[in-house]
Scaffold this active site. Structure first.
Site, PDB file in Angstrom:
ATOM      1  N   HIS A 126      -5.651  42.113  60.233  1.00 33.37           N
ATOM      2  CA  HIS A 126      -5.031  42.915  59.183  1.00 33.37           C
ATOM      3  C   HIS A 126      -5.299  42.331  57.803  1.00 33.37           C
ATOM      4  O   HIS A 126      -5.787  41.207  57.666  1.00 33.37           O
ATOM      5  CB  HIS A 126      -3.522  43.038  59.426  1.00 33.37           C
ATOM      6  CG  HIS A 126      -2.793  41.729  59.416  1.00 33.37           C
ATOM      7  ND1 HIS A 126      -2.439  41.080  58.258  1.00 33.37           N
ATOM      8  CD2 HIS A 126      -2.359  40.959  60.440  1.00 33.37           C
ATOM      9  CE1 HIS A 126      -1.814  39.960  58.556  1.00 33.37           C
ATOM     10  NE2 HIS A 126      -1.749  39.859  59.876  1.00 33.37           N
ATOM     11  N   CYS A 142      -1.839  36.262  63.937  1.00 36.49           N
ATOM     12  CA  CYS A 142      -2.853  37.259  63.580  1.00 36.49           C
ATOM     13  C   CYS A 142      -3.991  36.658  62.758  1.00 36.49           C
ATOM     14  O   CYS A 142      -3.896  35.550  62.252  1.00 36.49           O
ATOM     15  CB  CYS A 142      -2.208  38.387  62.774  1.00 36.49           C
ATOM     16  SG  CYS A 142      -1.014  39.345  63.722  1.00 36.49           S
TER      17      CYS A 142
END
Length: 166
Positions: A126, A142
């Site tokens: 992301h 992440c």
């Protein structure tokens, strides 16, 4: 006469990335298929190949610790523009003061402007509004990119793209 730098005039520069290490997709996958993403958590770089074989390289943020780092094969199962964010149960346990949910588009949303959802629960590639994180160990699991980079990767990535985190 040349100027003399005083100790208080010297600038300290911290390096956030030691060096990019690039990989050949053929060392990790049998075919390019719908595309390939390889994220190297040691050199903090993401390589993206489109289904046509075009490759681009992007600097990333990576998980804070090895315990938070998942490695192996996965795939992109969903793509979202301006994704909302909810901390995982383990994040809430470590940080009970965090909000239960942050709307997409909110500057405090850690997912930035785009997110690629992986087949692993809670794991994403992301963007981020906090550009200081790129090139560092700064996430809870992440892989983060500059917003302008995730927007580029997002536009070039198909659902079903193969992913490997090493």
């Amino acid at each position: 006469m040349p100027a003399v730098l005083q100790a208080e005039d010297q600038i300290s520069v911290e390096r956030s990335i030691s060096a990019f290490v690039t990989h050949d997709w053929q060392d990790h996958f049998d075919r390019i298929g719908r595309g390939i993403i390889i994220s190297d958590t040691n050199s903090r770089v993401l390589q993206h190949w489109t289904k046509d074989g075009e490759m681009r390289i992007y600097p990333t943020s990576v998980p804070l610790t090895d315990d938070l780092t998942k490695r192996g094969y996965t795939s992109v199962v969903e793509k979202r523009k301006n994704p909302g964010w909810a901390p995982t149960p383990s994040m809430r346990e470590r940080n009970p003061e965090w909000p239960a949910y942050v709307q997409g588009g909110d500057p405090s949303n850690p997912l930035g402007t785009r997110a690629l959802y992986l087949s692993w629960q809670y794991y994403r590639i992301h963007g981020t509004h906090d550009t200081r994180k790129i090139g560092r160990r700064s996430s809870n699991g992440c892989i983060g990119l500059y917003n302008e980079h995730i927007e580029e990767v997002f536009g070039r990535t198909l659902v079903g793209t193969q992913v490997k985190l090493i």
